[in-house]
Design a protein around this motif. Structure first.
Motif, PDB file in Angstrom:
ATOM      1  N   LYS A  55     -12.421 -71.128 -44.657  1.00 14.87           N
ATOM      2  CA  LYS A  55     -11.349 -70.319 -44.057  1.00 14.87           C
ATOM      3  C   LYS A  55     -10.531 -71.234 -43.167  1.00 14.87           C
ATOM      4  O   LYS A  55     -11.080 -72.058 -42.435  1.00 14.87           O
ATOM      5  CB  LYS A  55     -11.910 -69.173 -43.213  1.00 14.87           C
ATOM      6  N   LEU A  56      -9.218 -71.077 -43.226  1.00 17.80           N
ATOM      7  CA  LEU A  56      -8.312 -71.868 -42.397  1.00 17.80           C
ATOM      8  C   LEU A  56      -7.831 -71.031 -41.227  1.00 17.80           C
ATOM      9  O   LEU A  56      -7.322 -69.917 -41.422  1.00 17.80           O
ATOM     10  CB  LEU A  56      -7.104 -72.338 -43.216  1.00 17.80           C
ATOM     11  N   LEU A  57      -7.967 -71.551 -40.016  1.00 20.29           N
ATOM     12  CA  LEU A  57      -7.423 -70.931 -38.815  1.00 20.29           C
ATOM     13  C   LEU A  57      -6.058 -71.547 -38.544  1.00 20.29           C
ATOM     14  O   LEU A  57      -5.952 -72.763 -38.362  1.00 20.29           O
ATOM     15  CB  LEU A  57      -8.342 -71.177 -37.609  1.00 20.29           C
ATOM     16  N   SER A  58      -5.020 -70.721 -38.521  1.00 22.61           N
ATOM     17  CA  SER A  58      -3.654 -71.216 -38.362  1.00 22.61           C
ATOM     18  C   SER A  58      -2.839 -70.276 -37.486  1.00 22.61           C
ATOM     19  O   SER A  58      -2.899 -69.053 -37.667  1.00 22.61           O
ATOM     20  CB  SER A  58      -2.978 -71.331 -39.734  1.00 22.61           C
ATOM     21  N   ALA A  81      -4.943 -65.887 -39.716  1.00 17.30           N
ATOM     22  CA  ALA A  81      -3.749 -66.118 -38.905  1.00 17.30           C
ATOM     23  C   ALA A  81      -4.058 -65.730 -37.462  1.00 17.30           C
ATOM     24  O   ALA A  81      -4.292 -64.564 -37.167  1.00 17.30           O
ATOM     25  CB  ALA A  81      -2.584 -65.311 -39.448  1.00 17.30           C
ATOM     26  N   VAL A  82      -4.081 -66.726 -36.592  1.00 16.13           N
ATOM     27  CA  VAL A  82      -4.319 -66.521 -35.164  1.00 16.13           C
ATOM     28  C   VAL A  82      -2.936 -66.510 -34.515  1.00 16.13           C
ATOM     29  O   VAL A  82      -2.397 -67.542 -34.142  1.00 16.13           O
ATOM     30  CB  VAL A  82      -5.217 -67.628 -34.573  1.00 16.13           C
ATOM     31  N   LEU A  83      -2.349 -65.327 -34.446  1.00 11.25           N
ATOM     32  CA  LEU A  83      -0.940 -65.206 -34.062  1.00 11.25           C
ATOM     33  C   LEU A  83      -0.767 -65.012 -32.558  1.00 11.25           C
ATOM     34  O   LEU A  83      -1.396 -64.136 -31.964  1.00 11.25           O
ATOM     35  CB  LEU A  83      -0.301 -64.035 -34.803  1.00 11.25           C
ATOM     36  N   PRO A  84       0.129 -65.807 -31.952  1.00 10.10           N
ATOM     37  CA  PRO A  84       0.369 -65.664 -30.522  1.00 10.10           C
ATOM     38  C   PRO A  84       1.137 -64.392 -30.169  1.00 10.10           C
ATOM     39  O   PRO A  84       1.146 -63.964 -29.014  1.00 10.10           O
ATOM     40  CB  PRO A  84       1.176 -66.913 -30.164  1.00 10.10           C
ATOM     41  N   ALA A 110      -3.737 -62.907 -45.788  1.00  4.99           N
ATOM     42  CA  ALA A 110      -4.428 -63.430 -44.604  1.00  4.99           C
ATOM     43  C   ALA A 110      -5.134 -62.341 -43.808  1.00  4.99           C
ATOM     44  O   ALA A 110      -4.701 -61.192 -43.784  1.00  4.99           O
ATOM     45  CB  ALA A 110      -3.422 -64.143 -43.696  1.00  4.99           C
ATOM     46  N   GLU A 111      -6.218 -62.732 -43.185  1.00  2.00           N
ATOM     47  CA  GLU A 111      -6.813 -61.930 -42.123  1.00  2.00           C
ATOM     48  C   GLU A 111      -5.960 -62.237 -40.893  1.00  2.00           C
ATOM     49  O   GLU A 111      -5.538 -63.370 -40.699  1.00  2.00           O
ATOM     50  CB  GLU A 111      -8.256 -62.349 -41.866  1.00  2.00           C
ATOM     51  N   THR A 112      -5.714 -61.238 -40.058  1.00  2.00           N
ATOM     52  CA  THR A 112      -4.803 -61.448 -38.934  1.00  2.00           C
ATOM     53  C   THR A 112      -5.464 -61.115 -37.612  1.00  2.00           C
ATOM     54  O   THR A 112      -6.107 -60.078 -37.466  1.00  2.00           O
ATOM     55  CB  THR A 112      -3.543 -60.569 -39.102  1.00  2.00           C
ATOM     56  N   LEU A 143      -7.947 -71.142 -29.200  1.00  2.00           N
ATOM     57  CA  LEU A 143      -8.881 -70.415 -30.061  1.00  2.00           C
ATOM     58  C   LEU A 143      -9.160 -71.191 -31.344  1.00  2.00           C
ATOM     59  O   LEU A 143     -10.309 -71.281 -31.790  1.00  2.00           O
ATOM     60  CB  LEU A 143      -8.330 -69.037 -30.406  1.00  2.00           C
ATOM     61  N   ILE A 144      -8.118 -71.735 -31.933  1.00  2.00           N
ATOM     62  CA  ILE A 144      -8.280 -72.499 -33.171  1.00  2.00           C
ATOM     63  C   ILE A 144      -9.148 -73.722 -32.931  1.00  2.00           C
ATOM     64  O   ILE A 144     -10.084 -74.004 -33.683  1.00  2.00           O
ATOM     65  CB  ILE A 144      -6.897 -72.874 -33.748  1.00  2.00           C
ATOM     66  N   VAL A 145      -8.862 -74.462 -31.869  1.00  2.00           N
ATOM     67  CA  VAL A 145      -9.628 -75.667 -31.545  1.00  2.00           C
ATOM     68  C   VAL A 145     -11.090 -75.321 -31.264  1.00  2.00           C
ATOM     69  O   VAL A 145     -12.003 -75.988 -31.747  1.00  2.00           O
ATOM     70  CB  VAL A 145      -8.985 -76.399 -30.342  1.00  2.00           C
TER      71      VAL A 145
END
Length: 183
Positions: A55-58, A81-84, A110-112, A143-145
């Motif tokens: 899974k890619l966190l973006s 999708a880690v959306l701000p 995507a999962e959001t 969060l991604i890091v």
């Protein structure tokens, strides 16, 4: 009950979380090489452990985030999708038709995770760059890091004072890795 001690990540279907951080203003002539390098890396990960889902966190920002998410999407790798901001606000923040098209493609399956505004922040349109907007992007990057096992950084190696910049995310990740090394 807990799984048997002999259970593996494969049998538990635990994904490998790969994060992406990087510049928004990629050099157009360098984008094909970046895309190829990311594709080779992701294909190698898939080949090395074919039973482990990736899974890619973006954060889905223009530039590196969307480039890597687009490659992952084409390879059948799920995007988280880690959306701000809200998806609508993030899409409105993009500066080109190509970025909007990549956003739409990668968000389709995507999962959001939309981050709530930080305490005291305005929940409306992110508007022009300001401290509250930067803080939301910084929170998404953090969060991604923090949650990725592998971090793809599309970065020129230069330091920046920008609080939500790629250099800050890499600096923070290096600190996490250093803390783990000391454990």
């Amino acid at each position: 009950s807990l799984p048997a001690a002999s259970a593996t990540a494969e049998s538990l279907n635990i994904p490998l979380l790969v994060g992406v951080v990087g510049h928004r203003d990629l050099v157009p002539d360098e984008m094909p090489a970046i895309r190829d390098a990311v594709e080779r890396l992701l294909r190698a990960l898939q080949a090395a452990q074919p039973d482990v889902p990736i899974k890619l966190l973006s954060a889905q920002a223009e530039g590196a985030d969307l480039l890597v998410a687009d490659v992952a999407n084409r390879l059948g790798i799920g995007v988280i999708a880690v959306l701000p901001f809200t998806a609508r606000q993030c899409r409105a923040d993009l500066g080109s038709d190509a970025a909007c098209a990549a956003f739409d493609r990668t968000m389709a399956g995507a999962e959001t995770l939309e981050l709530a505004p930080a305490m005291g922040a305005n929940s409306g349109d992110p508007g022009p760059p300001d401290e509250a907007r930067d803080r939301q992007f910084e929170r998404a990057g953090d969060l991604i890091v923090q949650h990725s096992s592998l971090l793809i950084a599309v970065w020129d190696g230069l330091e920046t004072e920008h609080r939500a910049g790629t250099a800050r995310a890499i600096e923070w990740r290096r600190g996490l890795d250093g803390a783990r090394d000391d454990d």
